[in-house]
Design an enzyme around this catalytic site. Structure first.
Site, PDB file in Angstrom:
ATOM      1  N   GLU A 338       0.802  -1.226   0.000  1.00  0.00           N
ATOM      2  CA  GLU A 338       0.000   0.000   0.000  1.00  0.00           C
ATOM      3  C   GLU A 338       0.831   1.270   0.000  1.00  0.00           C
ATOM      4  OE1 GLU A 338       0.433  -1.597   4.171  1.00  0.00           O
ATOM      5  OE2 GLU A 338      -0.211  -2.388   2.252  1.00  0.00           O
ATOM      6  N   ASP A 380      23.292  19.885 -29.526  1.00  0.00           N
ATOM      7  CA  ASP A 380      23.881  20.810 -30.477  1.00  0.00           C
ATOM      8  C   ASP A 380      25.327  21.068 -30.069  1.00  0.00           C
ATOM      9  OD1 ASP A 380      23.539  22.311 -28.214  1.00  0.00           O
ATOM     10  OD2 ASP A 380      22.415  23.914 -29.154  1.00  0.00           O
ATOM     11  N   ASP A 653      18.412  24.589 -27.447  1.00  0.00           N
ATOM     12  CA  ASP A 653      17.895  25.838 -26.885  1.00  0.00           C
ATOM     13  C   ASP A 653      17.342  26.794 -27.932  1.00  0.00           C
ATOM     14  OD1 ASP A 653      20.204  26.551 -28.152  1.00  0.00           O
ATOM     15  OD2 ASP A 653      21.112  27.593 -26.449  1.00  0.00           O
ATOM     16  N   ASP A 657      15.134  23.678 -32.449  1.00  0.00           N
ATOM     17  CA  ASP A 657      15.218  22.476 -31.619  1.00  0.00           C
ATOM     18  C   ASP A 657      13.865  22.051 -31.061  1.00  0.00           C
ATOM     19  OD1 ASP A 657      18.047  22.294 -31.835  1.00  0.00           O
ATOM     20  OD2 ASP A 657      18.262  23.849 -30.309  1.00  0.00           O
ATOM     21  N   ASN A 721       6.175 -14.837   2.328  1.00  0.00           N
ATOM     22  CA  ASN A 721       5.242 -14.965   3.445  1.00  0.00           C
ATOM     23  C   ASN A 721       4.068 -15.871   3.113  1.00  0.00           C
ATOM     24  OD1 ASN A 721       6.714 -13.403   5.160  1.00  0.00           O
ATOM     25  ND2 ASN A 721       5.515 -11.540   4.861  1.00  0.00           N
ATOM     26  N   ASN A 746       2.735  -6.144   9.311  1.00  0.00           N
ATOM     27  CA  ASN A 746       2.810  -5.519   7.993  1.00  0.00           C
ATOM     28  C   ASN A 746       2.989  -4.007   8.100  1.00  0.00           C
ATOM     29  OD1 ASN A 746       2.413  -5.732   4.977  1.00  0.00           O
ATOM     30  ND2 ASN A 746       0.715  -4.366   5.471  1.00  0.00           N
ATOM     31  N   ASP A 750       6.148  -1.901   6.661  1.00  0.00           N
ATOM     32  CA  ASP A 750       5.983  -0.768   5.741  1.00  0.00           C
ATOM     33  C   ASP A 750       6.723   0.462   6.264  1.00  0.00           C
ATOM     34  OD1 ASP A 750       4.484  -2.035   3.813  1.00  0.00           O
ATOM     35  OD2 ASP A 750       2.572  -1.600   4.790  1.00  0.00           O
TER      36      ASP A 750
END
Length: 911
Positions: A338, A380, A653, A657, A721, A746, A750
């Site tokens: 989650e 370039d 730039d 381009d 698990n 759990n 986490d």
């Protein structure tokens, strides 16, 4: 079954379709109304339009502009505004994992309500609810912070536009640069090549104006616009504002020419703004988005298969189907990563902030992954490989001798032009003394100009000689541009002060003079003139003919001192650099040689036009330098490289381009770029430097690597698990762990992984481009997941045979032993899997990761001894358990390292 959890099922297609149809109808009506208004504006005389807007050709008073801005709001369209905080909060809950958890919690709550009279309140319900809230709120907070950070970073890159305003009624109008967001109705906007059109404009003046309207029409070719006046040319009857030749619409860009126009609509009231709802759809899905989505639904499918199996095994072996359902629900929660959305968002946000410290501004967060995956960079030459510090080194006649008259003509061209002035123009102006400038300004007056564009590669000014009046009056056209393009228009040359015919022999000699200077690494421009009778005030491209070549300008842009080192660093990072420049092949080859690039055969733009797509795809694989390429050819090169399987970055730039920046997987520009280049780019460099870009690439790979860490840790641990739960459920007379215990375990696991975005990556990892590998994830789960199950099973045997936890009366002791061992091995996996090296010895995690995992492990050990233990069904463990635990953890680390070493040797990959 997976389809039941997709957004398409959660939001019924019929309702969604009706909502879309209603929104589409509203947008169509709004767009139609805006279009009719603009068509009416196009048909009116310019004087009437100005009158209606209460403005003039000199622009607004500053105080009036400020009042209009206060009244009408900023010049931004709807989709550019960030969502409100409550919208972001709601979206934080709209995630498959959060929805699964919320659904499970709802099932448990309904079960308890049905038996509330006889059953005590189930603590799993608030525990699971807390997990949902924690996950969603953490995700919201990180996304809100990342959005704020991204907005702050984007603020570093401002897009401005030129407008004419009067500071006060008694003062003369002046052209000032203001942020695009501050443009108001009635502003007179000044446009030049490279500018974005900031609002819907009714053109007042235009000179050789070409507008790219791809953002509105999808048409790649620019269209001509003119300052047609209804009072002179009749009424305009077109109902489509895009087709009106005297309108320039917001969101389009100027490719060549100059113009002024009055803003008739801004923000959401523009034609572009009226379509914002349809144009603001989600951007094309990146490989990063697709990878996260695949992982999400892979885990959900895995859960949908395994959870019913756990439920069936426990129900059949224990006979209590209610408890079996509760336990299966807890297992489902344990299998749900989650925190994945929050970890991904945190990684991207941290990556963006870290890159900003290296002068790399990320406009779109998901571009970070593409930057890390980039294996080809097209760039370039000017400012990237060279200093971008152009100086006029020589001014020469057609034979290569210094000639001051050539400099004077070049100065006239550079000084009087009003369009796009580049570094070479500035270098010419800087070469003249102030006293000479005063004399020139007194002798000449600007009549007209033919602006620069990338097809002609030249520009011209037309000047009046102030010292000649009456029948002797004449105009002087001065052209400056690329040698080949200018030379093709010349019929004569100045040789020894005399105007002589340009014969074929002399043409070859002149071209050789320019070529010799190109070979020295100098950029050469030609200067030519033409004298015309002063009979008109308007000139165009057709007048650039029968020119007299005056000579050449030779510019020097020295290679950067650190360019060679930066290129070696990029090569060491697995990135091939290809030079794509509009300069000629001789200069490009010389500069590449100076910075250590093996140019090989330089391919020019005209040759590319002779190739079909398969031929071009074969060519780009082996070619390093492309010269004299135009914007369309640059975009073709990028597409060809992508077709060959490369992740392509483009650094540019200029106006030329923009197309390639949009085509590239990651477009990179600089803060000093023209507006359209900055808008087209995903990432902005505050310094045009390959070293800066290289640092950004490494940070992109670190960000991607930390995301992959979490995914592989969670997937493999959860997979292991399930085996443990199935084995224990099949043979134990009681549940191996209570549902509440699984939920707490759990949640702790986490939390131990929340510091993953702050971890470091091994240097070996960031040396190569990284992409998603869905098949590799499944293989990783299959081989690494069962490793933890081995020690879960040994813990079962230990608790059963050594500590006598072999009956329901002692199940709390059994469950406490597995709870602690399971939590500690799951937490240790953070360190075991985060690196392909030996953890703690050859690769140590950062302090945030070390502290977070240590705290979780300490909490897990202390929990059975705490006052919370009875509520969770845990009991204090005997001290003799802990030597066994230490041995189990050591054996787990050794086996995991052994499997890891074998896996790396077998598959030559890890994270």
């Amino acid at each position: 079954m997976t389809d039941l959890l997709t957004p398409e099922k959660l939001d019924p297609p019929g309702r969604r379709m009706r909502r879309r149809e209603r929104k589409a109808a509203e947008l169509a009506a709004r767009t139609r109304a805006v279009g009719e208004h603009l068509a009416a504006v196009s048909a009116r005389p310019a004087s009437r339009v100005l009158q209606d807007l209460h403005t003039g050709r000199d622009g607004l008073l500053q105080e009036n502009a400020e009042a209009r801005l206060e009244r009408d709001g900023l010049n931004v369209v709807e989709h550019e505004r960030p969502p409100r905080w409550y919208v972001q909060l709601a979206k934080a809950f709209w995630n498959p994992f959060i929805l699964v958890l919320a659904g499970l919690d709802a099932v448990m709550l309904v079960q308890w309500l049905q038996a509330a009279d006889t059953e005590p309140f189930d603590p799993k319900i608030p525990t699971l609810g807390a997990m949902v809230l924690i996950s969603a709120l953490l995700r919201f907070w990180q996304e809100y912070r990342s959005g704020s950070s991204a907005a702050a970073l984007r603020a570093l890159v401002t897009t401005t536009t030129a407008v004419q305003r009067r500071p006060a009624r008694t003062e003369a109008p002046a052209t000032v640069e203001i942020p695009v967001a501050d443009v108001v109705r009635g502003d007179v906007v000044v446009l030049a090549a490279g500018d974005l059109v900031p609002a819907d404009l009714r053109l007042l003046t235009a000179k050789d104006l070409m507008i790219a309207q791809a953002a509105l029409t999808g048409e790649s070719l620019p269209v001509a616009k003119a300052d047609t006046r209804a009072e002179d040319h009749g009424q305009h009857t077109t109902a489509d504002p895009v087709e009106a030749d005297n309108l320039a619409l917001a969101g389009t860009s100027v490719t060549s020419g100059t113009a002024t126009g009055v803003a008739v609509a801004t923000g959401r009231d523009t034609y572009f703004g009226s379509m914002a709802g349809s144009l603001a759809g989600e951007r094309p899905e990146t490989s990063f988005d697709a990878g996260v989505k695949k992982v999400s639904f892979l885990m959900i499918r895995f859960m949908l298969v395994m959870v019913p199996l756990v439920f069936a095994v426990n129900g059949l072996t224990k006979g209590d189907w209610a408890d079996a359902l509760a336990f299966a629900v807890a297992v489902a929660v344990g299998l749900t990563p989650e925190m994945l959305p929050m970890v991904v968002t945190t990684n991207l946000a941290r990556g963006a902030v870290a890159m900003a410290k290296h002068k790399v501004v990320v406009k779109r967060l998901n571009a970070i992954q593409n930057l890390g995956a980039m294996d080809v960079l097209c760039t370039d030459k000017t400012g990237t490989l060279t200093e971008d510090r152009v100086v006029l080194d020589r001014y020469l006649d057609v034979h290569g001798h210094e000639d001051g008259e050539v400099l004077e003509y070049a100065y006239l061209n550079s000084h009087f032009q009003t369009g796009l002035r580049n570094l070479m123009d500035q270098a010419v102006v800087d070469r003249m003394h102030d006293a000479e400038e005063v004399v020139v300004d007194a002798r000449f007056t600007l009549v007209d100009e033919v602006p620069f564009d990338f097809a002609r590669r030249r520009m011209s000014v037309v000047l009046r000689r102030n010292d000649l009046e009456g029948p002797a009056a004449e105009h002087l056209l001065v052209t400056k541009g690329a040698v080949e393009e200018v030379l093709a228009l010349c019929t004569h040359v100045t040789d020894g002060g005399q105007r002589v015919e340009l014969t074929d022999v002399l043409r070859r000699q002149v071209a050789l003079t320019a070529e010799n200077h190109n070979r020295q690494g100098l950029r050469v421009l030609a200067v030519a003139t033409r004298t015309l009778p002063a009979t008109r005030e308007t000139y165009g491209v057709a007048d650039e003919e029968e020119l007299t070549l005056r000579g050449f300008l030779a510019f020097l842009d020295p290679p950067k001192r650190d360019a060679a080192e930066a290129l070696r660093a990029l090569a060491g990072s697995g990135i091939a650099v290809k030079v794509v420049t509009g300069d000629n092949e001789l200069v490009a080859a010389r500069v590449c040689a100076d910075v250590g690039i093996e140019a090989g055969t330089v391919v020019t733009g005209p040759y590319l036009d002779l190739l079909d797509e398969p031929e071009l795809a074969a060519l780009v694989r082996t070619t390093t330098v492309f010269a004299k390429v135009n914007p369309v050819q640059k975009a073709r090169i990028v597409r060809a490289l992508q077709g060959a399987g490369h992740t392509v970055g483009f650094l540019g730039d200029g106006i030329n381009d923009a197309a390639a920046l949009r085509e590239a997987d990651v477009g990179v520009s600089v803060d000093t770029a023209v507006d359209i280049a900055k808008e087209s780019a995903d990432i902005i460099l505050l310094e045009k430097d390959l070293t800066v870009l290289g640092q950004g690439v490494l940070q992109g790979r670190r960000t991607f690597g930390n995301t992959i860490k979490y995914i592989k840790m969670t997937a493999s641990s959860n997979f292991g698990n399930v085996f443990s739960v199935l084995a224990a459920s099949a043979f134990l007379p009681f549940e191996p762990m209570l549902a509440t215990q699984l939920l707490v375990q759990n949640l702790c696991y986490d939390i131990s992984q929340l510091a993953t975005p702050w971890d470091r990556m091994d240097e070996e990892y960031v040396r190569k481009p990284r992409t998603w590998d869905a098949r590799g994830l499944g293989r990783f789960m299959l081989f690494l997941g069962p490793t933890s199950s081995v020690f879960d099973i040994t813990t079962f045997l230990l608790m059963w045979h050594v500590f006598g936890a072999d009956s329901e009366a002692h199940q709390a002791l059994f469950q406490s032993g597995w709870f602690v061992e399971g939590l500690l091995t799951q937490t240790l996996v953070v360190h075991m899997l985060r690196t392909r090296k030996i953890p703690f010895v050859r690769s140590r995690a950062t302090w945030p990761v070390l502290v977070m995992t240590a705290l979780v492990m300490a909490f897990g050990i202390a929990l059975p001894f705490s006052p919370l233990a009875p509520a969770l069904g845990l009991t204090a463990l005997p001290l003799s358990y802990f030597p066994w635990l230490a041995g189990t953890l050591l054996a787990y680390c050794l086996l995991t390292q052994g499997v890891k070493t074998w896996y790396i040797r077998r598959f030559n990959t890890w994270l």
